[in-house]
Design a protein around this motif. Structure first.
Motif, PDB file in Angstrom:
ATOM      1  N   ALA A 117       0.865  -1.729   0.160  1.00  0.00           N
ATOM      2  CA  ALA A 117      -0.061   0.029  -0.293  1.00  0.00           C
ATOM      3  C   ALA A 117       0.830   1.208  -0.671  1.00  0.00           C
ATOM      4  CB  ALA A 117      -0.589  -0.082   1.591  1.00  0.00           C
ATOM      5  N   ASP A 118       2.172   1.086   0.261  1.00  0.00           N
ATOM      6  CA  ASP A 118       3.420   2.562   1.039  1.00  0.00           C
ATOM      7  C   ASP A 118       3.294   2.802  -0.776  1.00  0.00           C
ATOM      8  OD1 ASP A 118       3.197   1.710   3.304  1.00  0.00           O
ATOM      9  OD2 ASP A 118       5.081   1.046   3.404  1.00  0.00           O
ATOM     10  N   ASP A 119       3.133   2.537  -1.672  1.00  0.00           N
ATOM     11  CA  ASP A 119       3.880   2.617  -3.421  1.00  0.00           C
ATOM     12  C   ASP A 119       2.478   2.999  -3.961  1.00  0.00           C
ATOM     13  OD1 ASP A 119       5.526   1.097  -3.473  1.00  0.00           O
ATOM     14  OD2 ASP A 119       4.865  -0.941  -4.015  1.00  0.00           O
ATOM     15  N   GLN A 120       1.449   3.484  -3.375  1.00  0.00           N
ATOM     16  CA  GLN A 120       0.311   4.077  -4.138  1.00  0.00           C
ATOM     17  C   GLN A 120       0.221   5.180  -4.231  1.00  0.00           C
ATOM     18  OE1 GLN A 120      -3.257   3.540  -1.578  1.00  0.00           O
ATOM     19  NE2 GLN A 120      -5.350   4.725  -3.376  1.00  0.00           N
ATOM     20  N   LEU A 121       0.922   6.368  -3.004  1.00  0.00           N
ATOM     21  CA  LEU A 121       1.257   7.458  -3.078  1.00  0.00           C
ATOM     22  C   LEU A 121       1.843   7.868  -3.979  1.00  0.00           C
ATOM     23  CD1 LEU A 121       1.409  11.040  -2.382  1.00  0.00           C
ATOM     24  CD2 LEU A 121       3.255  10.142  -1.006  1.00  0.00           C
ATOM     25  N   ALA A 122       3.440   6.804  -4.548  1.00  0.00           N
ATOM     26  CA  ALA A 122       4.605   6.849  -5.352  1.00  0.00           C
ATOM     27  C   ALA A 122       3.945   7.077  -6.600  1.00  0.00           C
ATOM     28  CB  ALA A 122       5.177   6.038  -5.088  1.00  0.00           C
ATOM     29  N   GLU A 123       3.324   5.476  -7.466  1.00  0.00           N
ATOM     30  CA  GLU A 123       2.329   5.288  -8.104  1.00  0.00           C
ATOM     31  C   GLU A 123       1.097   6.741  -8.824  1.00  0.00           C
ATOM     32  OE1 GLU A 123       0.422   1.967  -7.338  1.00  0.00           O
ATOM     33  OE2 GLU A 123       1.344   0.290  -7.647  1.00  0.00           O
ATOM     34  N   GLN A 124       1.073   7.601  -8.023  1.00  0.00           N
ATOM     35  CA  GLN A 124      -0.561   8.923  -8.717  1.00  0.00           C
ATOM     36  C   GLN A 124       0.518   9.689  -8.278  1.00  0.00           C
ATOM     37  OE1 GLN A 124      -2.586   9.312  -5.046  1.00  0.00           O
ATOM     38  NE2 GLN A 124      -4.350   8.244  -6.122  1.00  0.00           N
ATOM     39  N   ALA A 125       1.822   9.972  -8.313  1.00  0.00           N
ATOM     40  CA  ALA A 125       2.749  10.907  -8.511  1.00  0.00           C
ATOM     41  C   ALA A 125       3.610  10.501  -9.561  1.00  0.00           C
ATOM     42  CB  ALA A 125       4.294  11.140  -7.012  1.00  0.00           C
ATOM     43  N   ILE A 126       3.923   9.390  -9.340  1.00  0.00           N
ATOM     44  CA  ILE A 126       4.733   9.282 -11.309  1.00  0.00           C
ATOM     45  C   ILE A 126       3.848   9.438 -12.333  1.00  0.00           C
ATOM     46  CG2 ILE A 126       5.980   7.416 -12.214  1.00  0.00           C
ATOM     47  CD1 ILE A 126       7.096   6.150  -9.582  1.00  0.00           C
ATOM     48  N   ALA A 127       2.745   9.082 -12.165  1.00  0.00           N
ATOM     49  CA  ALA A 127       1.695   8.650 -13.605  1.00  0.00           C
ATOM     50  C   ALA A 127       1.341  10.063 -13.891  1.00  0.00           C
ATOM     51  CB  ALA A 127       0.496   7.992 -12.779  1.00  0.00           C
ATOM     52  N   ALA A 128       1.365  10.971 -12.584  1.00  0.00           N
ATOM     53  CA  ALA A 128       1.217  12.532 -12.550  1.00  0.00           C
ATOM     54  C   ALA A 128       1.816  13.134 -13.845  1.00  0.00           C
ATOM     55  CB  ALA A 128      -0.010  13.411 -11.757  1.00  0.00           C
ATOM     56  N   HIS A 129       4.009  12.655 -13.147  1.00  0.00           N
ATOM     57  CA  HIS A 129       4.227  13.127 -14.052  1.00  0.00           C
ATOM     58  C   HIS A 129       4.710  12.657 -14.824  1.00  0.00           C
ATOM     59  CE1 HIS A 129       8.899  14.719 -13.682  1.00  0.00           C
ATOM     60  NE2 HIS A 129       8.850  13.592 -14.254  1.00  0.00           N
ATOM     61  N   VAL A 130       4.292  11.799 -15.474  1.00  0.00           N
ATOM     62  CA  VAL A 130       4.701  11.127 -16.467  1.00  0.00           C
ATOM     63  C   VAL A 130       3.613  12.065 -18.058  1.00  0.00           C
ATOM     64  CG1 VAL A 130       3.880   9.357 -18.230  1.00  0.00           C
ATOM     65  CG2 VAL A 130       5.029   8.985 -15.995  1.00  0.00           C
ATOM     66  N   ILE A 131       2.587  12.543 -17.591  1.00  0.00           N
ATOM     67  CA  ILE A 131       1.496  13.698 -17.941  1.00  0.00           C
ATOM     68  C   ILE A 131       2.310  14.803 -18.108  1.00  0.00           C
ATOM     69  CG2 ILE A 131      -0.673  14.034 -17.998  1.00  0.00           C
ATOM     70  CD1 ILE A 131      -1.859  11.544 -16.910  1.00  0.00           C
ATOM     71  N   TYR A 132       2.131  15.554 -17.031  1.00  0.00           N
ATOM     72  CA  TYR A 132       2.573  16.592 -16.909  1.00  0.00           C
ATOM     73  C   TYR A 132       3.563  17.337 -17.394  1.00  0.00           C
ATOM     74  CZ  TYR A 132      -2.598  17.274 -15.661  1.00  0.00           C
ATOM     75  OH  TYR A 132      -3.659  16.720 -15.693  1.00  0.00           O
ATOM     76  N   ALA A 133       4.608  16.705 -16.941  1.00  0.00           N
ATOM     77  CA  ALA A 133       6.244  16.906 -17.101  1.00  0.00           C
ATOM     78  C   ALA A 133       6.826  17.368 -18.985  1.00  0.00           C
ATOM     79  CB  ALA A 133       7.186  16.202 -16.150  1.00  0.00           C
ATOM     80  N   ALA A 134       6.051  16.164 -19.334  1.00  0.00           N
ATOM     81  CA  ALA A 134       6.191  16.278 -20.393  1.00  0.00           C
ATOM     82  C   ALA A 134       5.277  17.464 -21.456  1.00  0.00           C
ATOM     83  CB  ALA A 134       5.757  15.225 -21.655  1.00  0.00           C
ATOM     84  N   GLU A 135       4.031  18.134 -20.859  1.00  0.00           N
ATOM     85  CA  GLU A 135       3.787  19.389 -21.575  1.00  0.00           C
ATOM     86  C   GLU A 135       4.148  20.434 -22.056  1.00  0.00           C
ATOM     87  OE1 GLU A 135       0.520  19.626 -22.080  1.00  0.00           O
ATOM     88  OE2 GLU A 135       0.111  17.804 -22.314  1.00  0.00           O
TER      89      GLU A 135
END
Length: 263
Positions: A117-135
Motif C-alpha cells: 500500500a505504501d506504493d500507492q502515493l508514488a504510483e499516483q505521483a509518477i503517473a501525474a509526472h509522466v503526463i504533465y512534465a512532458a507538457e
C-alpha cells in the motif's frame, strides 16, 4: 432557456453528457462569451480523445488480479517491485480522471524501497509526472509568476499549508503548479525545471493515514519517486535524475515542505 452562472464543473458535466438538456443553450452561450472557458473546453475534449486513443488497447485487457482483489475486498497481495507498462498507463489515466523534520530528513540518504500500500502515493505521483512534465503549454494551471496565489490556492484546496520549496541551490526553478485528484481527496503538484529542461515534480496530498518512506519506480528506466507518508499527509518527489541527485533534491524539498506545514 435556463439562465444561471456556469463554471468549470459544468464543462466536465457537458463533456460527460450529464448537463441537463434544458441548460444546454445557456451553457453554449456562456462558452461563446467566455473565450478562456471555451479554450479550456476544447483542450479537455482533445485530452479525452488523446487518452482514448492511447489506452484503447489497454481497456480491452483483463483486470489485473491485484486490482480485482482490492475491488472485491480480498486479501492484499504484495505488489511486484517493478510495475508493467500497463500499470503506469492505467495510473496515468486515473490521475486525469495528495518524528519530525530531523528524523525524516536525516534518514533520506539511506532510504529504502517501499512495498504494498505504501506504493500507492508514488504510483499516483509518477503517473501525474509522466503526463504533465512532458507538457509544454499546459504543464501547470498557475505559473510561478503568481507564486503567492499558487501557494494559497493549493493550500486551501488540499487542506495543508503548502510552501513551494526553493530549489535554486539544486539547480531547479519553479514552473508552477496544479490541482489533481488523489484517491478520495485532492493533491497538489508543483513542477520544477533546470537549465537543461529536465523537470521534477512534487506531489502532496492530505489523504494518507500511514507512516512510511521509500523509493519507487513504476517502470524500469522510467521516472523514480522518493516519498514520505506521515501524520495524515503524503508527499513524493518524482524525476528521472540519477538517484543520488534526486535524493539530494528530495531532501531539500521535503525539508522545506515539512517546515511550511509546521509553521
Amino acid at each position: 432557456m435556463t439562465r444561471r452562472d456556469f463554471s468549470e464543473r459544468d464543462i466536465h458535466m457537458a463533456l460527460d453528457g450529464e448537463l441537463p438538456g434544458e441548460e444546454r443553450l445557456a451553457y453554449d452561450s456562456w462558452l461563446e462569451t467566455n473565450p478562456e472557458m471555451k479554450a479550456r473546453s476544447v483542450r479537455y475534449i482533445a485530452d479525452r480523445a488523446a487518452l482514448r486513443a492511447a489506452f484503447a488497447g489497454v481497456m480491452d485487457e483483463p483486470v489485473p488480479a491485484r486490482l480485482r482483489q482490492a475491488l472485491l475486498g480480498e486479501a492484499t497481495v504484495r505488489a511486484a517491485a517493478w510495475r508493467s507498462r500497463w500499470w503506469l498507463s492505467a495510473a496515468a489515466a486515473v490521475v486525469l480522471v495528495a518524528g519530525g523534520l530531523a528524523g525524516y530528513v536525516a534518514g533520506i540518504d539511506g532510504i529504502g524501497r517501499g512495498d504494498g500500500a505504501d506504493d500507492q502515493l508514488a504510483e499516483q505521483a509518477i503517473a501525474a509526472h509522466v503526463i504533465y512534465a512532458a507538457e509544454k503549454r499546459h504543464a501547470v494551471e498557475v505559473p510561478a509568476s503568481d507564486k503567492d496565489h499558487l501557494q494559497t490556492w493549493l493550500s486551501n484546496r488540499v487542506g495543508l499549508k503548502l510552501v513551494a520549496p526553493d530549489l535554486a541551490a539544486e539547480g531547479f526553478q519553479l514552473v508552477g503548479g496544479r490541482l489533481l485528484p488523489a484517491g478520495h481527496g485532492k493533491a497538489a503538484m508543483l513542477l520544477y525545471e533546470d537549465a537543461k529542461g529536465e523537470r521534477i515534480s512534487l506531489f502532496v496530498t492530505a489523504e494518507s493515514a500511514d507512516k512510511a518512506k521509500g523509493t519507487y519506480m513504476a517502470e524500469k528506466d522510467g521516472p523514480e519517486a522518493v516519498y514520505w507518508l506521515d501524520k495524515g499527509y503524503g508527499c513524493a518527489v518524482v524525476g528521472s535524475l540519477p538517484r543520488e541527485r534526486l535524493a539530494a533534491v528530495a531532501k531539500s524539498a521535503y525539508g522545506q515542505l515539512l517546515a511550511g506545514l509546521a509553521s
